[in-house]
Enzyme design. Sequence first.
Site, PDB file in Angstrom:
ATOM      1  N   ARG A 173      50.913  37.433  30.180  1.00  0.00           N
ATOM      2  CA  ARG A 173      51.255  38.351  31.293  1.00  0.00           C
ATOM      3  C   ARG A 173      52.742  38.691  31.324  1.00  0.00           C
ATOM      4  O   ARG A 173      53.340  38.833  32.394  1.00  0.00           O
ATOM      5  CB  ARG A 173      50.828  37.768  32.656  1.00  0.00           C
ATOM      6  CG  ARG A 173      49.367  37.455  32.785  1.00  0.00           C
ATOM      7  CD  ARG A 173      48.474  38.699  32.735  1.00  0.00           C
ATOM      8  NE  ARG A 173      47.097  38.288  32.783  1.00  0.00           N
ATOM      9  CZ  ARG A 173      46.364  38.047  31.701  1.00  0.00           C
ATOM     10  NH1 ARG A 173      46.850  38.220  30.482  1.00  0.00           N
ATOM     11  NH2 ARG A 173      45.104  37.659  31.822  1.00  0.00           N
ATOM     12  N   CYS A 221      43.802  38.641  39.976  1.00  0.00           N
ATOM     13  CA  CYS A 221      44.276  37.258  40.121  1.00  0.00           C
ATOM     14  C   CYS A 221      45.674  37.239  40.736  1.00  0.00           C
ATOM     15  O   CYS A 221      46.573  37.924  40.259  1.00  0.00           O
ATOM     16  CB  CYS A 221      44.293  36.559  38.762  1.00  0.00           C
ATOM     17  SG  CYS A 221      42.630  36.196  38.199  1.00  0.00           S
ATOM     18  N   GLU A 291      51.231  36.044  40.022  1.00  0.00           N
ATOM     19  CA  GLU A 291      51.131  37.077  38.980  1.00  0.00           C
ATOM     20  C   GLU A 291      51.345  38.448  39.643  1.00  0.00           C
ATOM     21  O   GLU A 291      51.929  39.359  39.054  1.00  0.00           O
ATOM     22  CB  GLU A 291      49.730  37.017  38.352  1.00  0.00           C
ATOM     23  CG  GLU A 291      49.498  38.058  37.266  1.00  0.00           C
ATOM     24  CD  GLU A 291      48.160  37.856  36.567  1.00  0.00           C
ATOM     25  OE1 GLU A 291      47.784  36.686  36.279  1.00  0.00           O
ATOM     26  OE2 GLU A 291      47.475  38.856  36.324  1.00  0.00           O
TER      27      GLU A 291
END
Length: 299
Positions: A173, A221, A291
Site C-alpha cells: 500500500r 479496509c 490505511e
Amino acid sequence: MIIFDPSWYIKVKKSQVQFKAPLKDYCTYAIGGPAKELAVALTKEELREYLIDAKRLNKKYIVIGKGSNCLFDDRGFNGLVIVNRIQDIEWKESSVVVGGGYSFSLLGIQASRKGYTGLEFASGIPGSIGGSVYMNAGSGDLETKDVLEEVEFLHEDGRIEIYKRDALQFSYRMSIFQKMKGVILSATFRLKLSLDAKEKQEKLLAYRMETQPYKERSCGCVFRNPEGDSAGRLIDSLGLKGLTQGGAKISETHGNFIVNHNQASAEDILDLIRYVQIKAKHHAGIVLEPEVKYIPFDE
Ligand SMILES: Cc1cc2nc3c(=O)[nH]c(=O)nc-3n(C[C@H](O)[C@H](O)[C@H](O)COP(=O)(O)OP(=O)(O)OC[C@H]3O[C@@H](n4cnc5c(N)ncnc54)[C@H](O)[C@@H]3O)c2cc1C
C-alpha cells in the site's frame, strides 16, 4: 524521458470551479464538509491548468480520484480539491494505457472480459487508476505494481515525466507518489492472454461481495495489516465487531471496515479508529496504522 509542451497552457475555465462543494458527494464514505473550491478535470490539459493555477496563486490543494480511500473532515477542506476524471483508455496488443480518473474496478472487469489476465483482482476495488497506483492497491496476493509498466506523472511545475515501474519504490500500500507533489495522469498496464481470466475475475468479485460489506458506505479496509497478521482478524478477536460510535459502526461482516451506518461524522469514524488502536495496543501489543487517508480541514 521528460515531455514538456508549454503550448498546453490555456486560461483556467472558472465556470468549472465550484465553491463550497460538499465533499460527501465526492467520496465513498459520504462524509465531509464543503471544499472551499472544487474543480473536476476531464482532460490532462484541464488538470494541468488547475494545478499550475493553484501553484501560482499559492493555493492549498489536493487531488482525488473516486474518494474511496479518503476521510474528509466535517469542516471540509480549506483549499482547492481537484477531482481527476480523465477517462481516456487505449487498448494495445499487449498493454492498455488508461487515464488517471478511469475506474480501476471497471478496468479489471473489461480486461478479463477481453481475455487478459493480471487485472482480475482490480474488479471490486472502487478506486480510480491514479488512486490505485498511488496506494499500490491490491487484493489477495496481487498488487497494482504487479501489472504496471509505467506511469505518466505531472509535476507541480507543469513538467510531465514518464516513470518506469521499477523506479516507483512500491511496497505494501505504498508508492513513491506518496512522497511527491503532483498528479498521476495515466498508467500503462501489461496484458497477457488467458482462457480463464473472466472466470477468475467473477469468482474473485463474488468472494469479495460475500466477505465485505459492499452495500454500506465505507473506505474499504481502515487499517493496514500488521506484519504477518490481518487487521480484520485482530479486530474480530478483540470482540469489536458491531461496535458503534454515533453513526459509525465496525462492520459485522468484516472487522477492518468501519462503515457510515447512519449519517456518521468524520469525528465518529476517527473516534472508532482511535478506540480500536488503543485496544489493539493494550490487548495485543500491536500498533495499528490507518490505511485510509484522513484529509484535515487545513492540511
Ligand atoms: C468497498 C471498498 C473496497 C475496497 N477494497 C480495496 C481492496 O481490496 N484493496 C485496496 O488496496 N483498496 C481497497 N479499497 C480502498 C480504495 O478503493 C483504494 O485505495 C483505491 O485505490 C483508492 O483510489 P481512489 O481513486 O478512490 O483514491 P482517493 O480516495 O481519491 O485518494 C486516495 C489517495 O490517493 C491520492 N490520489 C488519488 N488520485 C491521485 C492522482 N491521480 N494522482 C496523485 N495522487 C492521487 C489522493 O490524494 C489520496 O491521498 C476499497 C474501498 C472501498 C470503499
